[in-house]
Write a protein that holds these residues in place. Structure first.
Motif, short mmCIF file in Angstrom:
data_model
loop_
_atom_site.label_atom_id
_atom_site.label_comp_id
_atom_site.label_asym_id
_atom_site.label_seq_id
_atom_site.Cartn_x
_atom_site.Cartn_y
_atom_site.Cartn_z
N ALA A 56 36.99 31.34 36.79
CA ALA A 56 38.40 31.17 37.14
C ALA A 56 39.31 31.87 36.15
N LEU A 64 38.44 42.15 38.84
CA LEU A 64 38.52 41.02 39.76
C LEU A 64 37.22 40.81 40.52
N TYR A 94 45.85 38.31 36.22
CA TYR A 94 45.69 39.39 37.21
C TYR A 94 46.79 39.29 38.28
N ILE A 95 47.07 38.07 38.69
CA ILE A 95 48.10 37.84 39.71
C ILE A 95 49.46 38.32 39.20
N ILE A 143 42.31 35.02 36.44
CA ILE A 143 42.92 35.31 37.75
C ILE A 143 44.43 35.22 37.66
N GLY A 144 44.94 34.24 36.89
CA GLY A 144 46.39 34.08 36.77
C GLY A 144 47.06 35.31 36.20
N VAL A 191 35.47 37.32 40.86
CA VAL A 191 35.18 36.70 42.14
C VAL A 191 33.68 36.49 42.29
N GLY A 192 32.93 37.50 41.88
CA GLY A 192 31.48 37.42 42.03
C GLY A 192 30.85 36.34 41.17
N SER A 193 31.44 36.12 39.99
CA SER A 193 30.85 35.15 39.06
C SER A 193 31.39 33.75 39.26
N GLY A 194 32.49 33.65 40.03
CA GLY A 194 33.11 32.35 40.22
C GLY A 194 33.85 31.90 38.98
#
Lengths: 125, 187
Positions: free
Chosen positions: B153, B144, B159-160, B156-157, B148-151
């Protein structure tokens, strides 16, 4: 409630323009394209200081969070900033769990966010 | 925790997604065993039904006594799973394609079925689709910090889903579709 309302208000802090983007409703896979279109339009027009007021946002999906991260990087590369204000607890929890709150600063009010944007500008000068 | 297999579930319930028939949606409540209640919602695999899915799930989670922040975690995990089905399994078909499918009487092929089992200590959500085999790797580990660092997207879903639920299981039913089970415990 309408799925997503987006109201943009230009303002100034310390003589520099800030775009306040007030969002209401939900941002999911259905409403995301409009959110993306409006936000990209702002940045492509050269607005690199953005304040997102999330007070009336009921839901935000991962794709929208990803776009916020992408825009955050883009405005920072152009000496700007992207901050959020009045984040509902449910969404703040998601931002914290994902570590996004370590990058994108959150404020309790629009006024606090504007003051911070002005202070950050002072420090850069 | 996340596991994957090719077998049916242990509750003796049908593995495949149900067809919605003429109605757009259907919700039912069936009491099967003492202390457990089962509910089901069937929606077309289209993004404008995601809010209905979220409302359904959050109402149940609140009724069970999950605190608001946990309700929010269940809500986003289920929404991400369903959005993933619509985008990847059903290919986010255009309106024209959907009309063609409807005229051929096979609209039910694009349904998403959500079965919710309420237990004293947990909620179990089973999401069925009729798409091709789901890639389990999509739910595997994600850095993550790098995302987050690379922006970036993407990812993420997944991961959530993996992070916000206590257990995640995937079952593929050959010729029928995928079953994704999400479990969250009270307390």
């Amino acid at each position: 409630m309408k799925e997503l309302r987006i109201a943009t208000e230009p303002t100034e802090t310390d003589g520099r323009s800030v775009q306040i983007v007030r969002l209401a409703g939900y941002i999911d896979a259905h409403s995301y394209p409009r959110f993306e279109e409006e936000m990209l339009a702002l940045v492509n027009q050269g607005h690199y200081r953005l304040l997102l007021d999330l007070h009336e946002v009921t839901y935000i999906c991962s794709t929208a969070l990803g776009l916020m991260l992408q825009l955050f990087r883009q405005v920072r590369q152009n000496a700007g900033d992207l901050v959020v204000a009045r984040v509902p607890e449910k969404i703040a929890n998601i931002l914290n769990l994902l570590g996004i709150s370590k990058l994108i600063r959150a404020f309790r009010s629009e006024q606090e966010a504007l003051q911070c944007l002005a202070t950050a500008d002072e420090q850069r000068r | 925790m996340m596991t994957s297999d090719n077998h049916g579930d242990s509750n003796g319930q049908p593995p495949a997604a149900e067809r919605p028939g003429g109605a757009c949606t259907a919700a039912r409540c069936v009491r099967r065993t003492p202390g457990r209640r089962d509910l089901a919602l069937v929606v077309p695999g289209e993004t404008d039904y995601l809010q209905l899915v979220r409302d359904f799930v959050t109402a149940i989670a609140r009724k069970m006594g999950f605190p608001d922040h946990r309700v929010g975690e269940i809500e986003i995990a289920v929404d991400e799973a369903c959005a993933n089905i619509i985008e990847h399994a059903y290919g986010n078909a255009s309106l024209r394609e959907r009309v063609i499918v409807a005229h051929h009487g096979d609209r039910g092929a694009e349904a998403i079925t959500l079965r919710v089992s309420i237990y004293g200590d947990r909620i179990e959500l089973r999401i069925f689709d009729r798409g091709p085999r789901f890639s389990v790797e999509e739910l595997e580990s994600l850095d993550l910090a790098e995302v987050v660092g690379s922006g970036r997207a993407r990812g993420i879903g997944s991961y959530i889903i993996r992070s916000f639920m206590d257990e995640v299981r995937h079952t593929y039913h050959p010729g029928e579709g995928n079953e994704l089970t999400l479990i969250k415990y009270l307390g």
